[in-house]
Design a protein around this motif. Structure first.
Motif, mmCIF file in Angstrom:
data_model
loop_
_atom_site.group_PDB
_atom_site.id
_atom_site.type_symbol
_atom_site.label_atom_id
_atom_site.label_comp_id
_atom_site.label_asym_id
_atom_site.label_seq_id
_atom_site.Cartn_x
_atom_site.Cartn_y
_atom_site.Cartn_z
ATOM 1 N N SER A 170 23.819 -63.681 -18.451
ATOM 2 C CA SER A 170 23.864 -65.129 -18.230
ATOM 3 C C SER A 170 22.923 -65.822 -19.202
ATOM 4 C CB SER A 170 23.477 -65.477 -16.791
ATOM 5 O OG SER A 170 23.368 -66.886 -16.638
ATOM 6 N N ARG A 171 23.373 -66.932 -19.742
ATOM 7 C CA ARG A 171 22.524 -67.724 -20.614
ATOM 8 C C ARG A 171 21.291 -68.231 -19.872
ATOM 9 N NH1 ARG A 171 24.113 -70.250 -25.291
ATOM 10 N NH2 ARG A 171 26.278 -69.767 -24.760
ATOM 11 N N ARG A 172 21.417 -68.384 -18.577
ATOM 12 C CA ARG A 172 20.301 -68.887 -17.777
ATOM 13 C C ARG A 172 19.131 -67.913 -17.731
ATOM 14 N NH1 ARG A 172 23.686 -71.262 -12.572
ATOM 15 N NH2 ARG A 172 24.837 -72.897 -13.713
ATOM 16 N N MET A 173 19.378 -66.651 -18.096
ATOM 17 C CA MET A 173 18.300 -65.671 -18.100
ATOM 18 C C MET A 173 17.312 -65.909 -19.232
ATOM 19 S SD MET A 173 18.927 -63.875 -15.467
ATOM 20 C CE MET A 173 17.894 -62.433 -15.628
ATOM 21 N N ALA A 174 17.598 -66.892 -20.077
ATOM 22 C CA ALA A 174 16.676 -67.209 -21.167
ATOM 23 C C ALA A 174 15.299 -67.579 -20.632
ATOM 24 C CB ALA A 174 17.239 -68.350 -22.017
ATOM 25 N N TRP A 175 15.264 -68.158 -19.430
ATOM 26 C CA TRP A 175 13.958 -68.525 -18.881
ATOM 27 C C TRP A 175 13.120 -67.286 -18.576
ATOM 28 C CZ3 TRP A 175 12.105 -67.004 -14.140
ATOM 29 C CH2 TRP A 175 13.042 -66.496 -13.232
ATOM 30 N N VAL A 176 13.781 -66.180 -18.216
ATOM 31 C CA VAL A 176 13.060 -64.923 -17.997
ATOM 32 C C VAL A 176 12.441 -64.437 -19.299
ATOM 33 C CG1 VAL A 176 13.255 -62.509 -17.292
ATOM 34 C CG2 VAL A 176 14.550 -64.287 -16.076
ATOM 35 N N LEU A 177 13.228 -64.489 -20.374
ATOM 36 C CA LEU A 177 12.716 -64.075 -21.672
ATOM 37 C C LEU A 177 11.581 -64.991 -22.125
ATOM 38 C CD1 LEU A 177 15.994 -63.153 -23.591
ATOM 39 C CD2 LEU A 177 14.583 -61.754 -22.090
ATOM 40 N N GLY A 178 11.721 -66.277 -21.820
ATOM 41 C CA GLY A 178 10.649 -67.205 -22.163
ATOM 42 C C GLY A 178 9.354 -66.866 -21.449
ATOM 43 N N LEU A 179 9.450 -66.538 -20.152
ATOM 44 C CA LEU A 179 8.260 -66.160 -19.395
ATOM 45 C C LEU A 179 7.648 -64.867 -19.928
ATOM 46 C CD1 LEU A 179 9.233 -66.936 -15.671
ATOM 47 C CD2 LEU A 179 7.631 -68.174 -17.143
ATOM 48 N N VAL A 180 8.517 -63.903 -20.273
ATOM 49 C CA VAL A 180 8.018 -62.639 -20.840
ATOM 50 C C VAL A 180 7.293 -62.912 -22.155
ATOM 51 C CG1 VAL A 180 8.693 -60.416 -21.851
ATOM 52 C CG2 VAL A 180 9.751 -61.196 -19.717
ATOM 53 N N GLY A 181 7.876 -63.788 -22.985
ATOM 54 C CA GLY A 181 7.256 -64.119 -24.259
ATOM 55 C C GLY A 181 5.895 -64.780 -24.083
ATOM 56 N N ILE A 182 5.819 -65.740 -23.167
ATOM 57 C CA ILE A 182 4.544 -66.431 -22.910
ATOM 58 C C ILE A 182 3.517 -65.451 -22.353
ATOM 59 C CG2 ILE A 182 3.421 -68.184 -21.482
ATOM 60 C CD1 ILE A 182 6.072 -69.780 -21.658
ATOM 61 N N ALA A 183 3.945 -64.619 -21.392
ATOM 62 C CA ALA A 183 3.032 -63.635 -20.811
ATOM 63 C C ALA A 183 2.549 -62.634 -21.865
ATOM 64 C CB ALA A 183 3.718 -62.897 -19.665
ATOM 65 N N THR A 184 3.437 -62.267 -22.777
ATOM 66 C CA THR A 184 3.076 -61.337 -23.847
ATOM 67 C C THR A 184 2.032 -61.956 -24.765
ATOM 68 O OG1 THR A 184 5.266 -60.293 -23.805
ATOM 69 C CG2 THR A 184 3.958 -60.016 -25.812
ATOM 70 N N LEU A 185 2.230 -63.211 -25.109
ATOM 71 C CA LEU A 185 1.271 -63.901 -25.971
ATOM 72 C C LEU A 185 -0.081 -64.036 -25.282
ATOM 73 C CD1 LEU A 185 0.746 -65.381 -28.635
ATOM 74 C CD2 LEU A 185 1.596 -67.477 -27.544
ATOM 75 N N VAL A 186 -0.075 -64.461 -24.027
ATOM 76 C CA VAL A 186 -1.327 -64.613 -23.274
ATOM 77 C C VAL A 186 -2.031 -63.273 -23.131
ATOM 78 C CG1 VAL A 186 -2.306 -65.199 -21.028
ATOM 79 C CG2 VAL A 186 -0.559 -66.676 -22.055
ATOM 80 N N ASN A 187 -1.252 -62.237 -22.798
ATOM 81 C CA ASN A 187 -1.830 -60.905 -22.648
ATOM 82 C C ASN A 187 -2.432 -60.412 -23.965
ATOM 83 O OD1 ASN A 187 -2.184 -58.236 -21.279
ATOM 84 N ND2 ASN A 187 -0.684 -57.587 -22.814
ATOM 85 N N GLY A 188 -1.741 -60.676 -25.063
ATOM 86 C CA GLY A 188 -2.244 -60.257 -26.365
ATOM 87 C C GLY A 188 -3.564 -60.923 -26.705
ATOM 88 N N PHE A 205 0.146 -52.774 -21.976
ATOM 89 C CA PHE A 205 0.172 -52.199 -23.309
ATOM 90 C C PHE A 205 1.544 -51.672 -23.719
ATOM 91 C CE2 PHE A 205 -4.202 -52.004 -21.848
ATOM 92 C CZ PHE A 205 -4.841 -52.658 -22.889
ATOM 93 N N PHE A 206 2.562 -51.989 -22.927
ATOM 94 C CA PHE A 206 3.937 -51.727 -23.362
ATOM 95 C C PHE A 206 4.830 -52.915 -23.049
ATOM 96 C CE2 PHE A 206 8.313 -50.407 -22.884
ATOM 97 C CZ PHE A 206 8.522 -49.788 -24.110
ATOM 98 N N LEU A 207 5.039 -53.204 -21.761
ATOM 99 C CA LEU A 207 5.955 -54.280 -21.385
ATOM 100 C C LEU A 207 5.503 -55.633 -21.935
ATOM 101 C CD1 LEU A 207 6.675 -53.271 -17.676
ATOM 102 C CD2 LEU A 207 8.106 -52.844 -19.694
ATOM 103 N N LEU A 208 4.197 -55.838 -21.980
ATOM 104 C CA LEU A 208 3.646 -57.085 -22.520
ATOM 105 C C LEU A 208 2.841 -56.831 -23.799
ATOM 106 C CD1 LEU A 208 2.464 -58.906 -19.257
ATOM 107 C CD2 LEU A 208 4.650 -59.104 -20.459
ATOM 108 N N SER A 209 3.160 -55.747 -24.476
ATOM 109 C CA SER A 209 2.463 -55.451 -25.729
ATOM 110 C C SER A 209 2.765 -56.525 -26.768
ATOM 111 C CB SER A 209 2.898 -54.093 -26.273
ATOM 112 O OG SER A 209 2.413 -53.901 -27.594
#
Length: 356
Positions: A170-188, A205-209
């Motif tokens: 679903s195109r609506r899952m883009a918000w999940v990817l957005g959250l993963v991206g933001i969390a990855t940046l913050v975690n980094g 160190f993997f999922l949010l690497s």
């Protein structure tokens, strides 16, 4: 350098042959191979080879990641919001990664197991042959015990494939990817400033690497390429190369790497695909062939270099330069063998998977 918007991007994309991407794959494979030759000689003899010119060759991995992001976006963006395409998408990714990996890993396991029992001088770090560890290695489970030191990158590739697959559902899952991206940046940023930028925790160190951001850089290149035209692609490539050479970290973890190598790789890939659109140059056929065989090169080179060097050392090849020259000859043989196996095994597998 000017950037112009493209209003007919869909029609212009299909006609482009991205030979530069194959060329960059070849360059990345060559860099990683030379890095492992240099690193192995340095670790074994505590001496430099070729004046340590290729100590930054590991940046080929970052280039691979950005290229992967671009390619998946380019080949699969048309299937977004089409859940019926999920199965063929996953099948293609499976057949692209696993059969060749298993074909090369099975004999490697047998060799390592044999030498662990016959000659401890060849296997200094034993592999734990338990069912759980073998299974993790075979499925490329995150942070698996790698027989082949390069396979950690394949775990990140598969993770990216699965994240992108959410968009097909679903195109609506883009918000999940957005959250993963933001969390990855913050975690980094957090682990860089407060926690040493290294560790083994699966989430941090993997999922949010932060190195996963490099795939997103490749997707961003696809977006830029699809919507804008740039008339100085050579300058982009030059800036990317110079920035990578200047910024390349001597220390630091994945966040440092994503910034100092991932962003320059993004510029290089963007410049390359823009050059392909403008037909600015002809990529040498040798580089295209090596790019086609780059997955084979990637999987073959490390164990062959390690075993060959140990055998040569045990037989009295004590000179760093003799060993280095032998490694260069071995590298050429690995490239030839990889191309041969690509034609005889990998290509037929890919053709067969497309007919399914």
């Amino acid at each position: 350098m000017s950037v112009l918007p493209i209003t007919t991007a869909r029609s212009t994309q299909s006609a482009i042959r991205y030979n530069s991407i194959q060329g960059l794959r070849a360059v990345a494979a060559i860099l990683v191979t030379l890095y492992h030759i240099t690193e192995n000689i340095s670790r074994t003899y505590h001496q430099t080879f070729l004046f340590d010119w290729f100590t930054l060759g590991y940046a080929g991995v970052d280039l691979f990641f950005v290229i992967s992001g671009f390619i998946i976006a380019h080949t699969s963006v048309a299937y977004i919001d089409q859940p019926q395409q999920l199965k063929p998408y996953l099948e293609k990714r499976f057949y692209r990664v696993y059969p060749v990996y298993w074909l090369l890993t099975a004999p490697l396991m047998l060799v390592v197991w044999s030498f662990q029992h016959l000659s401890h001088s060849l296997i200094t770090i034993p592999y734990p042959f338990t069912w759980s560890e073998v299974l993790k290695t075979l499925v490329l489970f995150p942070q698996h015990y790698a027989l082949n030191a390069v396979t950690w990158t394949l775990s990140h590739e598969i993770y990216f494939y699965l994240l992108f697959a959410l968009l097909l559902i679903s195109r609506r899952m883009a918000w999940v990817l957005g959250l993963v991206g933001i969390a990855t940046l913050v975690n980094g940023i957090y682990i860089y400033w407060y926690d040493g930028d290294s560790g083994t925790g699966l989430l941090r160190f993997f999922l949010l690497s932060p190195i996963n951001l490099e795939f997103a850089f490749g997707v961003f290149v696809y977006y830029l390429h699809r919507h804008f035209r740039i008339n100085q692609s050579g300058l982009l490539i030059l800036v990317g190369v110079l920035a990578g050479l200047y910024l390349a970290p001597r220390t630091g973890g994945d966040f440092t790497r994503a910034v100092t190598l991932g962003l320059p790789a993004m510029l290089i890939v963007w410049g390359a695909v823009e050059a392909d659109r403008a037909h600015l140059y002809r990529v040498p056929s040798l580089l295209i062939h090596l790019g086609d065989a780059s997955y084979m090169i990637y999987l073959l080179h490390f164990p062959l270099i390690i075993f060959a060097n140990k055998l040569l050392t045990l037989n009295g090849w004590g000179s760093v330069w003799m060993l280095g020259m032998a490694d260069v000859v071995l590298m050429v043989l690995i490239f030839w063998l990889s191309w041969y196996l690509h034609q005889q095994i990998e290509q037929p597998l890919i053709r067969w998977s497309k007919k399914k």
